[in-house]
Design a protein around this motif. Structure first.
Motif, short mmCIF file in Angstrom:
data_model
loop_
_atom_site.label_atom_id
_atom_site.label_comp_id
_atom_site.label_asym_id
_atom_site.label_seq_id
_atom_site.Cartn_x
_atom_site.Cartn_y
_atom_site.Cartn_z
N ASP A 11 68.50 55.86 62.96
CA ASP A 11 67.71 55.99 64.18
C ASP A 11 66.22 55.88 63.89
O ASP A 11 65.44 55.53 64.75
N MET A 33 61.17 49.03 63.07
CA MET A 33 62.05 49.02 64.23
C MET A 33 63.50 48.87 63.78
O MET A 33 63.84 47.99 63.00
N ARG A 34 64.35 49.73 64.30
CA ARG A 34 65.74 49.77 63.82
C ARG A 34 66.53 48.51 64.17
O ARG A 34 67.56 48.22 63.55
N ASP A 35 66.05 47.73 65.18
CA ASP A 35 66.76 46.52 65.58
C ASP A 35 66.22 45.25 64.94
O ASP A 35 66.60 44.14 65.34
N ASN A 80 69.18 48.76 60.89
CA ASN A 80 69.74 50.12 60.94
C ASN A 80 71.19 50.15 60.47
O ASN A 80 71.70 51.20 60.09
N ARG A 124 63.98 61.13 69.57
CA ARG A 124 65.10 60.22 69.84
C ARG A 124 64.96 59.45 71.15
O ARG A 124 65.62 58.43 71.34
N ARG A 142 64.29 57.05 74.13
CA ARG A 142 63.82 55.68 74.37
C ARG A 142 64.07 55.21 75.79
O ARG A 142 63.34 54.38 76.31
N GLY A 197 60.92 51.22 75.67
CA GLY A 197 62.06 51.65 74.89
C GLY A 197 61.73 52.09 73.48
O GLY A 197 60.98 53.03 73.25
N ASP A 198 62.30 51.36 72.51
CA ASP A 198 62.19 51.74 71.11
C ASP A 198 60.76 51.71 70.59
O ASP A 198 60.42 52.43 69.65
N TYR A 199 59.91 50.88 71.19
CA TYR A 199 58.52 50.81 70.72
C TYR A 199 57.80 52.14 70.95
O TYR A 199 57.02 52.59 70.11
N ARG A 202 59.44 55.00 71.27
CA ARG A 202 60.13 55.98 70.44
C ARG A 202 59.52 56.04 69.04
O ARG A 202 59.30 57.13 68.51
#
Length: 268
Positions: A29, A49-51, A65, A144, A146, A152-154, A156
């Motif tokens: 994560d 970034m996990r993706d 990830n 955690r 997002r 989103g993830d940015y 996070r």
């Protein structure tokens, strides 16, 4: 630094995988490379970034990830090392339960919330703008989240950076890193909640904490490894595209201990 999303014990999963092989039910994560310059005056935290769609040695192209599930924390290290073309000395990993316990062991952490939001899971904690003192559960929801953000993830990873800076501030303010005895006591307290590489023993962790006693959390630099937007993988997954020229520039700065110059050039 690796945060596992396993609904269980990450350390047990890693040990089982080491003995029997196979794939574990966990993803990373959080992946953050922490660089400590020779002068020890600050740290540089680089969120990955996990993706990010990268090549994982022995497994082909995948989200970065997934390296945790495929080969444990060492494969995460190897993948990040290959991506940036730098040597990585140590890793530290924790899971949800460990993160909560670690935060509570530190007496909670005060973070400065830049983007107020209400968590979309667990207790649906509301984070107000400005200083928030977080216990372990609230801290977990903070790092955690997002879905509450358009980016989103940015967002996070920015909140994860905020949390790491806040932990640094807490440790340096309360003196835990300024005295060898205190540093050893602190490491002994948090060690049960961490999975680390074999060479990162209690003495090494305490020595590192003490070496950072003069570091300034506010002048430390946190940023996200350059990306080239988003896309779709060949098998239909939503992915983040690595910015390889930008990544190479970061890697060169890490290798030559010239992150100060890199940060200045990029306005970080």
């Amino acid at each position: 630094m690796i945060g596992s999303d396993i609904r269980g014990d990450a350390a047990e999963a890693v040990q089982s995988q080491a003995m029997a092989g196979g794939v574990t039910d966990q993803r990373a994560d959080m992946i953050m490379l922490v660089h400590i310059p020779t002068d020890r005056h600050k740290v540089f935290g680089i969120s990955i970034m996990r993706d990010n769609w990268v090549t994982i040695a022995g497994y082909g192209d995948s989200k970065i990830n997934a390296s945790l599930a495929l080969g444990g924390p060492q494969l995460v290290v190897d993948t990040v090392s290959s991506l940036l073309k730098v040597h990585i000395d140590h890793y530290v990993m924790t899971d949800f339960d460990g993160f909560r316990a670690l935060t509570d062991a530190l007496g909670g952490i005060e973070v400065n919330v830049a983007r107020p939001f209400t968590s979309t899971f667990d207790t649906h904690h509301t984070f107000t703008e400005g200083p928030n003192h977080l216990d372990g559960q609230a801290a977990l929801e903070f790092v955690r989240e997002r879905y509450a953000f358009p980016e989103g993830d940015y967002q996070r990873v920015r909140d994860q950076q905020t949390f790491v800076r806040a932990v640094m501030t807490s440790l340096l303010t309360n003196g835990s890193a300024r005295d060898p005895a205190h540093a050893i006591a602190l490491i002994t307290l948090v060690a049960p909640h961490l999975t680390v590489d074999p060479s990162l023993n209690l003495a090494t962790m305490a020595a590192l904490a003490y070496a950072l006693r003069g570091a300034d959390p506010q002048s430390s630099v946190f940023f996200t490894l350059p990306t080239a937007g988003t896309g779709t993988s060949p098998d239909g997954q939503s992915i983040v595209l690595p910015d390889y020229p930008g990544i190479a520039e970061v890697g060169a700065a890490l290798a030559t201990d010239s992150m100060d110059a890199y940060a200045a050039a990029h306005g970080l």
